[in-house]
Design an enzyme around this catalytic site. Structure first.
Site, mmCIF file in Angstrom:
data_model
loop_
_atom_site.group_PDB
_atom_site.id
_atom_site.type_symbol
_atom_site.label_atom_id
_atom_site.label_comp_id
_atom_site.label_asym_id
_atom_site.label_seq_id
_atom_site.Cartn_x
_atom_site.Cartn_y
_atom_site.Cartn_z
ATOM 1 N N ASP A 13 -7.847 0.974 -3.707
ATOM 2 C CA ASP A 13 -8.670 -0.182 -4.070
ATOM 3 C C ASP A 13 -8.101 -0.888 -5.308
ATOM 4 O OD1 ASP A 13 -10.665 -2.056 -3.870
ATOM 5 O OD2 ASP A 13 -12.216 -0.799 -4.768
ATOM 6 N N ILE A 14 -6.802 -1.167 -5.276
ATOM 7 C CA ILE A 14 -6.200 -1.946 -6.353
ATOM 8 C C ILE A 14 -6.647 -3.394 -6.147
ATOM 9 C CG2 ILE A 14 -4.050 -2.746 -7.412
ATOM 10 C CD1 ILE A 14 -4.425 0.260 -7.739
#
Length: 189
Positions: A13-14
């Site tokens: 979840d960058i």
């Protein structure tokens, strides 16, 4: 990110919401709630985790994650910082031109980099301009449709930490097409 950990950690979840700046304006990745250890001796399947608009396109048809899924997200965040807004439209245009079978050049490639970057700060000059060119070129490489063609985060970190070459032409006339990794106009080597 990945090369400093053993076994490697895949964040999944960058996004710009998960990158925090400290008092020195140094970026730090946060929110490891969806992170997984990458196990080299097994397949790494996952349920969908991440933020739409930042996740790698291959996750739409396979839920297998590897170190290249976070690389894609890094490319999105990098362009977002440089553009001052989410680069969704630009990425869609790049992906559609990459997947089209026609040999005609992408119209996106003719856009000037200077017209795409965030216009709120002063235009980049000298070393900052060189850094922007390198960052955009790396971001485009990270956004490659084929995950195996994307660089590793170690390669990205190495490229960001080396001395940047002088630009061979004025920043104001560099096009996005010159920064795409297809062998035309190499401004970063």
């Amino acid at each position: 990110m990945h090369h400093d950990c053993s076994p490697p950690v895949i964040h999944q979840d960058i996004s710009s919401n998960n990158v925090l700046l400290d008092s020195e304006y140094e970026a730090h990745v946060s929110d490891f709630g969806t992170a997984r250890l990458l196990k080299s001796d097994s397949s790494n399947w996952t349920s969908f985790a991440g933020t739409f608009g930042y996740t790698a396109p291959e996750l739409a048809y396979t839920m297998k994650v590897d170190n290249k899924t976070d690389v894609y997200s890094f490319g999105v965040v990098t362009l977002e910082v440089i553009m001052g807004r989410h680069p969704g439209e630009l990425i869609s245009s790049l992906l559609s031109s990459a997947s089209s079978s026609s040999a005609s050049p992408s119209t996106v490639g003719h856009f000037l980099l200077n017209d795409v970057i965030d216009q709120r700060p002063s235009p980049p000059v000298n070393q900052v301009a060189e850094e922007v060119v390198v960052a955009v070129k790396l971001a485009f490489a990270c956004l490659c449709v084929n995950p195996q063609s994307r660089p590793t985060m170690q390669q990205v970190a190495r490229a960001l930490s080396k001395q940047w070459p002088l630009l061979s032409k004025p920043f104001s006339v560099i096009t996005l097409g010159e920064l795409l990794d297809h062998g035309h106009g190499d401004e970063t080597s």
